[in-house]
Design an enzyme around this catalytic site. Sequence first.
Site, PDB file in Angstrom:
ATOM      1  NE  ARG A  42      -2.670   0.952   3.579  1.00 47.63           N
ATOM      2  CZ  ARG A  42      -3.478   0.650   4.592  1.00 47.63           C
ATOM      3  NH1 ARG A  42      -4.706   0.211   4.361  1.00 47.63           N
ATOM      4  NH2 ARG A  42      -3.065   0.764   5.840  1.00 47.63           N
ATOM      5  CB  SER A 111     -12.583  -2.614   1.701  1.00 43.73           C
ATOM      6  OG  SER A 111     -11.177  -2.658   1.664  1.00 43.73           O
ATOM      7  CE  LYS A 140      -7.783   2.778   4.673  1.00 47.55           C
ATOM      8  NZ  LYS A 140      -8.802   2.376   3.682  1.00 47.55           N
TER       9      LYS A 140
END
Length: 212
Positions: A42, A111, A140
């Site tokens: 990521r 997701s 997040k």
Amino acid sequence: MKCDKQMMRLYAVTDRAWVGKMTLAQQVEAALQNGVTCVQLREKHLDKAAFLAEAKEMADLCHRYGVPFIVNDEVEIALASGADGVHVGQEDMAAADVRQKIGPEMILGVSAHTVEEALAAVRAGADYLGLGAVFTTSTKADAEAMPRATLEAICRAVEVPTVAIGGISEQNILQLKGSGVDGVAVVSAIFGAEDPGAAAARLAALSSQLAE
């Protein structure tokens, strides 16, 4: 390479926030040597050329250990780097469009936060689902914790492998036992650890208890 439940057992998601004493590749290799069953790259801030070069390096590294390599969000990078798959969120390219681009063989992870999103993702061709955030997480800031009842309901509703993500640590991982998830995806619990390899080994031992 297709996805199975064992592949989800300990899923490492990279974050270069903790790169320093070790390079990202060294951190990933330490994790691969100690029980990680899947790796997702990521990168939110690298330019495309640097991201692609890194993805190719990670693909080679993961394949040396026989572990699937997934790229987050960037479908073209996943295709160009020799990745085994791509993972997209609800705000990224639609899962059905991703499946059309990557073909039937590559792994598609999506997701999901509700049963409806989960079922829609499976209909669109998802091979596995990332469910969360199951705990509050620093990686997040806008992610609210998913209620345990929702996590269990999604796991009951789908037949594809599921992986819980969000704020998972050695201290809380076993709270997920009995929820139906097949494994855990972790970020800081491995890459933020002083010794990523040792952390991965401990998490591998704990995650193996989830299916018991």
